[in-house]
Design a protein around this motif. Structure first.
Motif, mmCIF file in Angstrom:
data_model
loop_
_atom_site.group_PDB
_atom_site.id
_atom_site.type_symbol
_atom_site.label_atom_id
_atom_site.label_comp_id
_atom_site.label_asym_id
_atom_site.label_seq_id
_atom_site.Cartn_x
_atom_site.Cartn_y
_atom_site.Cartn_z
ATOM 1 N N UNK A 67 0.850 -1.183 0.000
ATOM 2 C CA UNK A 67 0.000 0.000 0.000
ATOM 3 C C UNK A 67 0.886 1.234 0.000
ATOM 4 N N UNK A 75 -10.975 6.064 -9.098
ATOM 5 C CA UNK A 75 -12.371 5.690 -8.821
ATOM 6 C C UNK A 75 -13.258 6.930 -8.806
ATOM 7 N N UNK A 76 -12.776 7.987 -8.141
ATOM 8 C CA UNK A 76 -13.581 9.211 -8.048
ATOM 9 C C UNK A 76 -13.885 9.770 -9.437
ATOM 10 N N UNK A 116 -5.517 4.796 -7.100
ATOM 11 C CA UNK A 116 -6.806 4.147 -7.398
ATOM 12 C C UNK A 116 -7.983 4.924 -6.819
ATOM 13 N N UNK A 117 -7.775 5.665 -5.707
ATOM 14 C CA UNK A 117 -8.894 6.441 -5.139
ATOM 15 C C UNK A 117 -9.289 7.572 -6.085
ATOM 16 N N UNK A 159 -2.024 7.485 1.042
ATOM 17 C CA UNK A 159 -3.472 7.422 1.032
ATOM 18 C C UNK A 159 -4.014 7.284 -0.382
ATOM 19 N N UNK A 160 -4.739 6.200 -0.643
ATOM 20 C CA UNK A 160 -5.400 6.049 -1.935
ATOM 21 C C UNK A 160 -4.522 5.602 -3.077
ATOM 22 N N UNK A 207 -21.360 4.996 -7.640
ATOM 23 C CA UNK A 207 -20.959 5.484 -6.322
ATOM 24 C C UNK A 207 -21.581 4.578 -5.270
ATOM 25 N N UNK A 211 -16.304 7.652 -11.235
ATOM 26 C CA UNK A 211 -17.649 7.870 -10.677
ATOM 27 C C UNK A 211 -18.250 9.146 -11.259
ATOM 28 N N UNK A 265 -3.348 -4.451 -1.965
ATOM 29 C CA UNK A 265 -3.944 -3.879 -3.176
ATOM 30 C C UNK A 265 -5.403 -4.310 -3.280
ATOM 31 N N UNK A 266 -6.134 -3.634 -4.157
ATOM 32 C CA UNK A 266 -7.542 -3.984 -4.339
ATOM 33 C C UNK A 266 -7.664 -5.277 -5.135
ATOM 34 N N UNK A 280 -11.736 -5.471 -9.072
ATOM 35 C CA UNK A 280 -11.566 -4.332 -9.986
ATOM 36 C C UNK A 280 -12.581 -3.241 -9.689
#
Lengths: 168, 318
Positions: A41, A152-153, A148-149, A44-45, A163, A156, A85-86, A89
């Motif tokens: 990791x 994703x945002x 990735x954050x 953050x994000x 969301x 979205x 990690x995520x 997906x």
């Protein structure tokens, strides 16, 4: 006259097939088969991954690896390597890649928006073991961080990823 | 010009009624609590004598007052969930509010000397609650000089008791990192995976309806029961038929049925009623309540609910 027509047709066919091939490579969507491992990791994000990419020279291979990293976060999830990690997906619905094909073609084009979410880690220096020449192609393994954050945002906002609060 | 004016009016009406045009389902509340295992390992339990049996229950108040790592983890998760549009209910604040409310209610008195009316059931219901509980467990593993954290985050639906989301795993061992740092890393590593599985649960909720638990009981003062015949059919059959018609795709399971009670689990109810209003277990069961009140049954009944997803209909009295 007939001979020149045949020549023109041959040139046309070669050019179009090359164009199709380069478009597929450029979009990165053809490169389903690549190796990616979680390295941990990040801030953050972000997540740190080691990803491989093919190309006719090292620079092209590195760019392809960056595309692959973002592609994996969106469509594949990262299931091997270190924890952190995520696994899932960002897009889980089947057929999403085709459904938003236009968006992702532009997104993964050379110099496309995918570059906003990926950064080469380790000052760009690459382990000699991660630089493999296969025939005329290079296979390069690079460590990159993927935001990735933020990804994703933005997906979205673009209406591609749902969301968590959608419907409530 | 006139057409433009009409179009303008229509646009304003559409915007002002957007909630009716696109109704929103009732949003579940989420709260984080340390698991019983964590409380037990860290000594935050209260032991009491339950009619001769020694029982232990978690002492959340003491855990929140004494464990700074717990506060750090909750704070980090709260921040990240708020960022996703899901601010969490803070258990520590909820416990404080309950204590304050209880003190205020005991002091409240009307000008004529009246006090707040509270039944034993009302008292029992005064607990910290949420629709989804995020249950948190972590253990610190020591391997020689190296430390790692095993982290487990479970999302439990308060009404069906099902685990609807999860993220668990052990972080990379470290020689130098302190525990708070390892915990922060664990939250960063796991929360997105947790939210991803929570999203799958919400997707299922929107596709197949909200899952609730419904109990039918009877007061002992009622002279009939669930096996009483109405027009040649037992009451329990009518109730099952009603559920079959009103649940999504007729989905429910009759888990238990006697002459005195029925238990329905995995009852999938629509998120909206016929008028497009968001409903929960209470809204859904109110229709069943009216159905049983009307002929041929004429059964007076009492509806008791617990949050969005649990309802009990007690037949025979109010």
């Amino acid at each position: 006259m007939k001979k020149s027509n045949t020549l023109c047709l041959a040139i046309f066919l070669i050019l179009t097939s090359y164009g199709m091939l380069s478009l597929a490579q450029k979009n990165g969507n053809a490169s389903y088969n690549f190796d990616i491992q979680c390295m941990g990791t990040g801030m953050d994000g972000t997540q740190l991954v080691k990803v491989w990419g093919f190309g006719k020279n090292p620079n092209v291979a590195i760019e392809q690896a960056k595309k692959n990293a973002v592609y994996a976060v969106i469509f594949k999830g990262i299931t091997t390597g270190e924890p952190g990690c995520m696994n899932r997906p960002l897009l889980t619905a089947s057929g999403s890649e085709q459904q938003f094909g236009d968006y992702f073609n532009a997104f993964f084009a050379d110099g496309g928006k995918y570059l906003d979410y990926v950064n080469i880690s380790s000052d760009g220096s690459i382990d000699p073991n991660d630089r493999i020449k296969v025939g005329r192609q290079y296979n390069m393994g690079v460590i990159v961080s993927v935001s990735h954050t933020q990804l994703r945002k933005d997906l979205e906002t673009a209406g591609i990823v749902k969301k968590l609060t959608d419907g409530f | 010009m006139k057409n433009c004016f009409i179009l303008f009016l229509l646009a304003i009406l559409m915007v002002s009624n957007s909630n009716l045009a696109f109704p929103q389902a009732k949003k579940p509340s989420i709260m984080i609590l340390p698991s019983d295992v964590w409380c037990n390992i860290n000594g935050y339990m209260i032991e009491f004598d339950n009619q001769g049996t020694r029982e232990k229950v978690p002492d959340y108040k003491m855990a929140f007052q004494e464990n700074s790592d717990l506060i750090l983890v909750i704070s980090k998760i709260n921040g990240m969930m708020a960022d996703r549009g899901f601010p969490l209910k803070n258990a520590e604040s909820e416990l404080k509010s309950l204590a304050t409310e209880s003190a205020e209610e005991s002091m409240l008195m009307s000008k004529n000397g009246g006090t707040i009316n509270e039944s034993p059931v009302d008292k029992l219901k005064k607990i910290a609650k949420a629709d989804i509980i995020m249950q948190l467990t972590w253990t610190i593993n020591n391997q020689g000089p190296k430390k790692s954290i095993t982290f487990n985050l479970q999302g439990i639906d308060s009404y069906t008791d099902k685990q609807i989301a999860t993220a668990a795993g052990t972080g990379a061992p470290s020689f130098s990192a302190v525990v708070p740092l390892l915990l922060e890393e664990a939250v960063l590593s796991h929360l997105d995976n947790f939210n991803s599985s929570l999203q799958t649960h919400f997707d299922d909720l929107f596709t197949n309806g909200r899952e609730i638990t419904l109990r039918i009981k009877k007061f002992n003062t009622w002279d009939k029961d669930l096996e009483t015949d109405f027009d040649g059919k037992e009451l329990n059959v009518y109730i099952e038929e009603w559920l079959s018609q009103h649940t999504i795709n007729g989905r429910f399971s009759t888990t238990d049925a006697t002459e005195n009670m029925m238990l329905f689990e995995q009852v999938r109810i629509p998120l909206f009623d016929g008028n497009g209003r968001a409903i929960d277990a209470r809204g859904f069961c109110r229709d069943l309540q009216n159905y049983l009140k009307n002929p041929p049954f004429g059964i007076i009944n009492k509806l008791v609910i617990k949050g969005l997803g649990q309802a009990t209909l007690v037949l025979g009295d109010k």
